[in-house]
Design an enzyme around this catalytic site. Structure first.
Site, PDB file in Angstrom:
ATOM      1  N   ASP A  70       0.802  -1.221   0.000  1.00 19.36           N
ATOM      2  CA  ASP A  70       0.000   0.000   0.000  1.00 19.36           C
ATOM      3  C   ASP A  70       0.839   1.277   0.000  1.00 19.36           C
ATOM      4  O   ASP A  70       1.970   1.296   0.475  1.00 19.36           O
ATOM      5  CB  ASP A  70      -0.881   0.045   1.257  1.00 19.36           C
ATOM      6  N   ASP A  71       0.211   2.345  -0.485  1.00 21.40           N
ATOM      7  CA  ASP A  71       0.618   3.745  -0.282  1.00 21.40           C
ATOM      8  C   ASP A  71       1.665   4.248  -1.257  1.00 21.40           C
ATOM      9  O   ASP A  71       2.096   5.394  -1.149  1.00 21.40           O
ATOM     10  CB  ASP A  71       1.111   4.009   1.142  1.00 21.40           C
ATOM     11  N   HIS A 121      -6.216   2.975  -4.329  1.00 28.63           N
ATOM     12  CA  HIS A 121      -6.104   3.357  -2.915  1.00 28.63           C
ATOM     13  C   HIS A 121      -6.467   4.833  -2.730  1.00 28.63           C
ATOM     14  O   HIS A 121      -5.972   5.479  -1.802  1.00 28.63           O
ATOM     15  CB  HIS A 121      -4.680   3.076  -2.432  1.00 28.63           C
ATOM     16  N   HIS A 125      -5.128   9.394  -0.506  1.00 26.57           N
ATOM     17  CA  HIS A 125      -5.116   8.607   0.722  1.00 26.57           C
ATOM     18  C   HIS A 125      -6.033   9.216   1.786  1.00 26.57           C
ATOM     19  O   HIS A 125      -5.685   9.319   2.967  1.00 26.57           O
ATOM     20  CB  HIS A 125      -3.694   8.464   1.277  1.00 26.57           C
ATOM     21  N   HIS A 212       3.833  -1.991   3.228  1.00 29.11           N
ATOM     22  CA  HIS A 212       3.775  -0.664   2.614  1.00 29.11           C
ATOM     23  C   HIS A 212       5.057  -0.339   1.859  1.00 29.11           C
ATOM     24  O   HIS A 212       6.147  -0.715   2.282  1.00 29.11           O
ATOM     25  CB  HIS A 212       3.550   0.412   3.681  1.00 29.11           C
TER      26      HIS A 212
END
Length: 270
Positions: A70-71, A121, A125, A212
């Site tokens: 993620d991210d 995503h 965010h 991440h």
């Protein structure tokens, strides 16, 4: 009722923390919604039920697991994650933040060209439970269009930031045809070695592991431990697949016949 649970009422909320502001992300309209229940989505003109399937683990017949990242993308950490995956010969699902993907399109294309799955995503965010329906749709649509333009393939999965979603986010995901992916195991940057020990001890076929490549989580220790995790699970006979491949894999027969222990949730939003 096949392999899904249908949730009645207003919606589904996954545990998570209310975020602090993320530096460099554009502001999006915020709807403060603290209260005793989740929000109720009442989309205009909706005449039929929409269903959003939320998955945090599966029960495949084979020893399959999914690694999700993620991210990102980020210039420092995404190349290191891609190098680990390439060296180990495994696939992952990257849930991309649109603003970061826009700044680093070459990493988006590199991940896609390597066979990894790309998921949505949101653009900045932002916690979907703090956005109204129009803002949530915009945050997801903008990222969807960017990924499609860069890779030629549109995402089919969303991971809500912080794992937080309610019926407003669910109705938006349903309208976009997205499945919602959460996780069953988490490898953090602050406690990476112990987290990997826990995953190696507790993971089973169908686990969805979160790590991440952006935000405050990634560091050198996390990269080392991700490499250890992938190698050790491969040595134990596990194969890493994308989330979509995991969802499509034949299910363990006992799970299909008994309905016990499932970890998919389908929320009908009407």
């Amino acid at each position: 009722m096949d392999r899904r649970y249908f949730l009645s009422g207003a919606g589904l909320v996954a545990a998570g923390a209310i975020p602090a502001a993320v530096a460099g992300f554009a502001a999006e309209p915020i709807v403060m919604t603290e209260g005793p229940t989740a929000r109720t989505a009442v989309p205009a003109g909706l005449t039929a039920a929409r269903v959003a399937t939320v998955t945090f683990r599966e029960q495949p017949a084979s020893r399959l697991v999914a690694l999700t990242i993620d991210d990102g993308p980020t210039a420092e950490w995404t190349p290191q994650v891609l190098d680990i995956l390439a060296r180990r010969g495994v696939l992952a699902t990257f849930f991309l933040v649109g603003q970061r993907a826009q700044s680093l399109p070459e990493l988006v294309r590199r991940a896609a060209d390597a066979g990894h799955e790309l998921g949505n995503h949101t653009w900045a965010h932002t916690d979907l439970t703090h956005l109204d329906e129009a803002s949530a749709l915009g945050a997801l649509e903008r990222t969807h269009e960017l990924i499609t333009r860069l890779t030629g393939r549109g995402p089919t999965l969303c991971r809500p930031p912080y794992g937080r979603i309610d019926s407003v986010g669910l109705v938006v995901c349903a309208g976009l045809g997205y499945g919602v992916t959460l996780w069953s195991d988490h490898v953090t940057g602050s406690n990476a070695r112990a987290n990997v020990d826990t995953v190696l001890r507790q993971a089973t076929p169908g686990s969805i592991v979160l790590a991440h490549d952006g935000g405050s989580e990634p560091n050198a220790s996390l990269m080392t431990q991700l490499d250890r995790l992938v190698g050790a699970m491969a040595d134990a006979g596990y194969a890493f697949v994308t989330v979509t491949q995991l969802l499509a894999a034949p299910a363990r027969q006992s799970a299909v016949s008994t309905g016990a222990g499932h970890s998919n949730a389908s929320a009908a939003v009407s």
